[in-house]
Design an enzyme around this catalytic site. Sequence first.
Site, PDB file in Angstrom:
ATOM      1  N   ASP A 170       0.838  -1.195   0.000  1.00  0.00           N
ATOM      2  CA  ASP A 170       0.000   0.000   0.000  1.00  0.00           C
ATOM      3  C   ASP A 170       0.878   1.251   0.000  1.00  0.00           C
ATOM      4  OD1 ASP A 170       0.964  -0.392   2.571  1.00  0.00           O
ATOM      5  OD2 ASP A 170      -0.983  -0.627   3.499  1.00  0.00           O
ATOM      6  N   ASP A 204      -8.166  -1.981  13.830  1.00  0.00           N
ATOM      7  CA  ASP A 204      -9.550  -2.173  13.389  1.00  0.00           C
ATOM      8  C   ASP A 204      -9.681  -3.386  12.461  1.00  0.00           C
ATOM      9  OD1 ASP A 204      -8.329  -1.263  11.102  1.00  0.00           O
ATOM     10  OD2 ASP A 204      -9.596   0.518  10.843  1.00  0.00           O
ATOM     11  N   HIS A 214      -7.793  -4.028   9.759  1.00  0.00           N
ATOM     12  CA  HIS A 214      -7.464  -3.845   8.336  1.00  0.00           C
ATOM     13  C   HIS A 214      -6.182  -4.573   7.961  1.00  0.00           C
ATOM     14  CE1 HIS A 214      -5.219   0.089   9.448  1.00  0.00           C
ATOM     15  NE2 HIS A 214      -4.299  -0.667   8.895  1.00  0.00           N
ATOM     16  N   GLU A 265      -9.763  -0.842   4.814  1.00  0.00           N
ATOM     17  CA  GLU A 265     -10.467  -0.525   6.054  1.00  0.00           C
ATOM     18  C   GLU A 265     -11.744  -1.359   6.179  1.00  0.00           C
ATOM     19  OE1 GLU A 265      -8.912   0.925   8.218  1.00  0.00           O
ATOM     20  OE2 GLU A 265      -8.327   2.997   7.806  1.00  0.00           O
TER      21      GLU A 265
HETATM   22  C1  GLP Z   1      -0.611   0.509   8.499  1.00  0.00           C
HETATM   23  C2  GLP Z   1      -0.261  -0.351   7.294  1.00  0.00           C
HETATM   24  C3  GLP Z   1      -0.614  -1.795   7.536  1.00  0.00           C
HETATM   25  C4  GLP Z   1      -0.050  -2.253   8.886  1.00  0.00           C
HETATM   26  C5  GLP Z   1      -0.640  -1.400   9.977  1.00  0.00           C
HETATM   27  C6  GLP Z   1      -0.214  -1.840  11.369  1.00  0.00           C
HETATM   28  O1  GLP Z   1      -1.947   0.812   8.554  1.00  0.00           O
HETATM   29  N1  GLP Z   1      -0.936   0.101   6.114  1.00  0.00           N
HETATM   30  O2  GLP Z   1      -0.098  -2.603   6.481  1.00  0.00           O
HETATM   31  O3  GLP Z   1      -0.347  -3.593   9.085  1.00  0.00           O
HETATM   32  O4  GLP Z   1      -0.210  -0.065   9.734  1.00  0.00           O
HETATM   33  O5  GLP Z   1       0.990  -1.228  11.735  1.00  0.00           O
HETATM   34  P1  GLP Z   1       1.832  -1.616  13.016  1.00  0.00           P
HETATM   35  O6  GLP Z   1       2.524  -2.876  12.655  1.00  0.00           O
HETATM   36  O7  GLP Z   1       2.792  -0.491  13.190  1.00  0.00           O
HETATM   37  O8  GLP Z   1       0.882  -1.777  14.121  1.00  0.00           O
END
Ligand code: GLP
Length: 261
Positions: free
Chosen positions: A67, A136, A138, A143
């Site tokens: 992404d 959440d 995702h 989302e």
């Molecule tokens: C962002 C990314 C996701 C990732 C999420 C969780 O939203 N787009 O791909 O999984 O963060 O991040 P973290 O690992 O820092 O909790």
Amino acid sequence: MEVVIVPDAGAAGELVAETMADLLRRKPDALLGVATGSTPLPVYRALAAKAAAGAVDTSRARICQLDEYVGLPAGHPESYRSVILREVVEPLGLDEARFLGPDGSAEDIRAACEKYEGELAAAGGVDLQLLGIGTDGHIGFNEPCSSLASRTRLKTLTRQTRADNARFFGGDIDQVPHHVITQGIGTILEARHLVLLATGEGKAEAVAQTVEGPLSALVPASALQMHPHATVVVDEAAASGLKLADYFRSAYETKPHWQKL
Ligand code: GLP
């Protein structure tokens, strides 16, 4: 879906890095889908350490992005392209030409999404896609209520996700873009192996809903239930909401060695 419970984030990083290394030993030019966020960092460090120690040759590996933020200027240090260059591509000593990703600074975002889908297909598809999970539920930036059949497209972030990610923008939620490009859930499900990594108590509820809840667009990660080869690697804290934790532990302990992940 296989659930592997490990003691801590370091052990999770080592296990997933070894899985990637094993894939690269069998297929040196494997296409590795990588994720951003804090959770996967121990994986990238462990994989780079294995490469430095000569335990795996990563020189022909190919990397692709999950992404990207829309609207950050190209080269912005928090664009996901910059993050993956810094955390994965450079530590593995890879040429930037081996790194695919969508252009979040494109004038025509729809065309950029279609182009990226075409590039993934032309590359032969993703061999192993590493995923984190949002609080959440995702995956990527899909989302809640994203179509379970979605393809790479523009999405709008929830306030919760923008608040979670504000730490990368000096703690200022207003600096976090509203819009992103993300591989769709349908796109992600085409990867040959999905590995979702979650650590820390803050992910326990999302993990429980993903693994043991109903398949629902409200919890995008629950789409992993549809995938024939999905592995969920969690530390004890992230596993704390799982009713079947003891079963998952015993299944992993008694797993035939040849099966690997
Ligand atoms: C962002 C990314 C996701 C990732 C999420 C969780 O939203 N787009 O791909 O999984 O963060 O991040 P973290 O690992 O820092 O909790």
